[in-house]
Scaffold this active site. Structure first.
Site, short mmCIF file in Angstrom:
data_model
loop_
_atom_site.label_atom_id
_atom_site.label_comp_id
_atom_site.label_asym_id
_atom_site.label_seq_id
_atom_site.Cartn_x
_atom_site.Cartn_y
_atom_site.Cartn_z
N TYR A 123 91.01 -46.99 8.22
CA TYR A 123 90.47 -46.10 7.20
C TYR A 123 89.05 -46.57 6.90
O TYR A 123 88.85 -47.61 6.28
CB TYR A 123 91.31 -46.17 5.92
N HIS A 179 92.27 -38.71 12.68
CA HIS A 179 93.50 -38.17 12.08
C HIS A 179 93.18 -37.25 10.91
O HIS A 179 93.70 -36.15 10.82
CB HIS A 179 94.38 -39.33 11.62
N HIS A 217 90.04 -41.35 8.74
CA HIS A 217 91.21 -42.08 9.22
C HIS A 217 91.27 -41.98 10.74
O HIS A 217 91.38 -40.89 11.29
CB HIS A 217 92.47 -41.49 8.58
N HIS A 225 100.64 -31.98 4.03
CA HIS A 225 100.35 -33.17 4.84
C HIS A 225 101.53 -34.13 4.88
O HIS A 225 101.98 -34.61 3.85
CB HIS A 225 99.12 -33.89 4.28
N HIS A 283 103.10 -37.21 8.09
CA HIS A 283 102.74 -37.83 9.36
C HIS A 283 103.74 -37.42 10.45
O HIS A 283 104.29 -36.32 10.41
CB HIS A 283 102.63 -39.34 9.18
N MET A 317 103.79 -39.88 4.66
CA MET A 317 103.26 -39.30 3.44
C MET A 317 104.00 -38.00 3.16
O MET A 317 104.61 -37.41 4.06
CB MET A 317 101.76 -39.05 3.54
#
Length: 582
Positions: free
Chosen positions: A175, A207, A275, A356, A358, A431
Site C-alpha cells: 500500500y 489492485h 494498492h 468491494h 477480495h 474486505m
C-alpha cells in the site's frame, strides 16, 4: 522518491548550501552564460502539446510543477516559482539531502541565464556533475516569478542522477501513499469525472487506487511510504473522494452534483493510495499509475460526498476455511450523524455505489432500512467478480434520512483454503465494503460495524475475556461445515458495534443489530416467441414450416438446426466460419 524544492532565493539565511551556490555562479556562470543562453534559445519542447500533469509542491502554493513524458522515457518539467533570481529543484530519497540530484538555474541581472546539473554530497557540500544530463529548454523571469522548462531521461547514465521511477516492491501486497495538493483555483469549481490511469504493463499489479480528502488542519508528511506501516501519519485522512478498483472504468457524476474545490470549506490536499498485488514477486517493476480528475468552473447544484460502509476490516473480520458459502455483515446506523456532524444532516440522495471484496467474495448487497422496516435492496451483485469492480449508478435516487440503517452483506467461498482468512489489506485477506456516492455532502466519512467477537467465540465453545482473546480463540476452533454455520449465525444475531468517523478523524461508537433481509421477488421470465407475432415474423415462420414439411430442405441429418436458421435468416459472415465448426 519525491520532488523536493531544496532552496529558493532569500528563504534560508543561515543555509551553507546557499553561500556555496551563490559563489559558484558568480565566478563560473559568467563565463558560460552566453553558451547556455544560445543553447536554450535553440532548444524547444519535445512536443507542442501542453504538459498533462501538474502539482503544487508546497503548502503555500508558490511552487508549481508541470510535467509530461513520452514513449522514449524522456520527461519534461516546467517549474514556476514565486521568486526571482535563481531557483533549485531536485530529487531526494526519503527527503534526505545527501545524495540529492539537483538542477539550479536563474536569470542574471543583465538578462542572461544559467542552468546546471548538480548533486549534494552532504549537508554543506554541493558539486556540479561531470555529466550534464538535464537540458534547459526555456527560462523566463518577471517581477514576481521565475519559470524554467527543462528535460531529462527517466534513467540517465550518471550515477549522481536519481532515477525517476516508482518501483513496485517485490512483495505480494504493498500500500503506497503520498500526499498531493489540489490545484488552487480562485473560484469554486466542481470535479465532475474521474478515471484511472494505469501503467499498461502493470494492469495485473494495481489492485485499487483511492483518493482521500485531507482536513486543512492536518499535518501531512512528505514523500511516498507504506500507508499503514511504521509512520501512522501516512494513514491520515479518511474521507474517500473517489476510488477505482480492478476492472473499473471512468465515471462521470450526474449533472446535478460534483466534488467541490476552491472554497474555504473544501479540502486542499488529498492522500493518494495505490494498492499493488505482486503475487509473483517480480522485481524491478516500475509504475506511474494514478487517477485523473476533471474539474470545471461550471457549477452543479449540489456538492457530493462519499460514505464508506460495510464491515470494519481489522481485526474482527474472519472467514472459516473450506466452506461453499459464508456470509459476513457490517451495519451502519445513522442515528448519531447529526450530533457528530455538528449541524443537522440534510437528506442524503444516493446516486451511485462501488462494492468491494477480495478474492473469496462471491456476492455483495446493501439493504436500506427505516424505522426497523426494510425499504429496499439498494445494490446487489450476486455474481461478484473481483476483476470487474466498477462504480455503478442507481436507476433512480434513493433518499437516506437521519436514523436510517444500511446493512452490507458479503457472501464468500473458501473451498480452496485450508486455514482461516482474516480481514486485512492484502488481496489474500478479505474486505466487505460498499461506498455510497450521495449529495449534498456532510462531514461523515465512514460508518461501519462489526460483531461482538467475544460472543461469537463463546458460541463456538471458546472462552474470551476481550476482543483480542476472542480473535485468538477463533483460531482454536475445529472448522467444518457445522462450526462455520454456527459462526455465521452467531455473527448475525449478536449486537454490532458501529464506528462512525468524520473527515476530521472524530470517532463515535453506536450499536445496532442485523435485521432480516426480505428477498425481493425476481422479475418473471419471458419467452420471446410467446409474444404476439407480427405479420412479418408470422410469414417467416410459416415459410420455414412449409419448407420443412415439404422435404425441400431435408438437411437435418447433416447440418445442426442452428446452422439451418443462420442460413435462412441470412447471416453471411457466419457462413464463412461454419466449415470450421462442423
Amino acid at each position: 522518491m519525491h520532488c523536493n524544492i531544496l532552496q529558493m532565493r532569500g528563504s534560508c539565511a543561515d543555509c551553507h548550501i546557499i553561500i556555496i551556490i551563490i559563489k559558484l555562479f558568480i565566478t563560473l556562470h559568467k563565463e558560460e552564460k552566453n553558451s547556455l543562453q544560445a543553447k536554450a534559445a535553440n532548444s524547444s519542447h519535445s512536443s507542442s502539446r501542453p504538459l498533462r500533469f501538474s502539482a503544487y509542491l508546497d503548502a503555500m502554493q508558490q511552487v508549481h510543477l508541470q510535467w509530461d513524458h513520452d514513449s522514449k522515457e524522456m520527461i519534461t518539467f516546467e517549474l514556476q516559482v514565486q521568486s526571482t533570481g535563481w531557483v533549485a529543484f531536485g530529487f531526494t530519497t526519503h527527503g534526505e539531502l545527501p545524495g540529492g540530484d539537483v538542477v539550479i538555474g536563474g536569470v542574471l541581472p543583465d538578462g542572461n541565464m544559467y542552468f546546471s546539473d548538480w548533486h549534494i554530497v552532504d549537508e554543506e557540500t554541493i558539486v556540479e556533475d561531470e555529466s550534464q544530463d538535464y537540458e534547459v529548454l526555456s527560462m523566463t523571469e518577471d517581477e514576481t516569478s521565475t519559470t524554467i522548462t527543462f528535460r531529462r531521461y527517466f534513467q540517465t547514465c550518471d550515477p549522481h542522477d536519481q532515477p525517476i521511477t516508482f518501483p513496485i516492491p517485490d512483495d505480494d501486497t504493498t500500500y503506497a501513499c503520498t500526499f498531493i495538493p489540489l490545484p488552487r483555483v480562485k473560484t469554486k469549481h466542481h470535479i465532475y469525472k474521474f478515471e484511472a490511469v494505469i501503467t499498461p504493463r502493470n494492469q495485473t499489479m494495481v489492485h485499487h487506487i483511492l483518493v482521500y480528502a485531507c482536513s486543512n488542519a492536518s499535518v501531512l508528511p512528505t514523500g511516498v511510504s507504506d500507508c499503514y506501516g511504521a509512520d501512522p501519519d501516512f494513514a491520515l485522512c479518511s474521507q474517500i473522494v473517489v476510488g477505482w478498483a480492478v476492472g473499473g472504468g471512468s465515471y462521470m457524476f450526474p449533472d446535478e452534483t460534483g466534488i467541490s474545490i476552491g472554497t474555504p470549506r473544501d479540502f486542499q490536499w488529498i492522500r493518494l493510495e495505490v494498492h499493488y498485488s505482486n503475487f509473483d514477486l517480480i522485481p524491478g517493476l516500475i509504475d506511474n499509475s494514478g487517477i485523473r480528475l476533471y474539474y470545471t468552473p461550471e457549477l452543479r447544484p449540489y456538492d457530493m460526498g462519499v460514505l464508506q460502509t460495510g464491515l470494519f476490516t481489522f481485526p474482527i473480520h474472519f472467514l472459516p476455511p473450506g466452506v461453499e458459502s459464508f456470509n459476513s455483515y457490517g451495519l451502519c446506523n445513522t442515528s448519531q450523524f447529526e450530533e457528530l456532524n455538528g449541524i443537522p444532516v440534510p437528506d442524503m440522495h444516493v446516486f451511485g455505489y462501488l462494492l468491494h471484496t477480495h478474492l473469496a467474495g462471491r456476492g455483495v448487497r446493501g439493504v436500506h432500512y427505516r424505522d426497523g422496516k426494510q425499504l429496499r435492496i439498494l445494490c446487489e451483485d450476486n455474481k461478484y467478480d473481483f476483476n470487474l469492480q466498477e462504480t455503478r449508478g442507481l436507476k433512480e435516487l434513493v433518499t437516506f434520512k437521519a436514523g436510517d440503517e444500511f446493512l452490507v452483506e458479503c457472501r464468500y467461498e473458501t473451498l480452496d483454503r485450508t486455514s482461516l482468512t482474516f480481514g486485512g489489506p492484502s488481496t489474500l485477506n478479505e474486505m466487505c465494503l460498499a461506498f455510497l456516492f450521495y449529495y449534498p455532502r456532510n462531514n461523515i466519512s465512514s460508518c461501519m460495524g462489526y460483531p461482538n467477537i467475544q460472543y461469537v467465540a463463546q458460541e463456538l465453545g471458546q472462552t474470551a475475556a476481550d476482543a483480542m482473546e476472542g480473535m485468538m480463540a477463533i483460531n482454536l476452533v475445529d472448522w467444518n461445515n457445522d462450526t462455520a454455520k454456527k459462526a455465521e449465525k452467531a455473527c448475525k444475531e449478536v449486537d454490532q458495534i458501529v464506528i462512525i468517523k468524520t473527515i476530521d478523524e472524530v470517532v463515535v461508537n453506536e450499536t445496532g443489530f442485523i435485521r432480516d433481509i426480505i428477498e425481493t421477488q425476481p422479475l418473471p421470465c419471458k419467452r420471446i416467441f410467446e409474444n404476439e407475432p407480427t405479420a412479418e415474423t408470422e410469414g417467416q415462420g410459416k415459410f420455414l414450416a412449409d419448407v420443412m414439411s415439404s422435404g425441400a430442405l431435408d438437411m437435418k441429418a447433416t447440418l445442426p438446426l442452428p446452422v439451418l436458421l443462420f442460413v435462412h435468416f441470412g447471416f453471411p459472415w457466419l457462413l464463412t466460419v461454419m466449415p470450421r465448426m462442423l
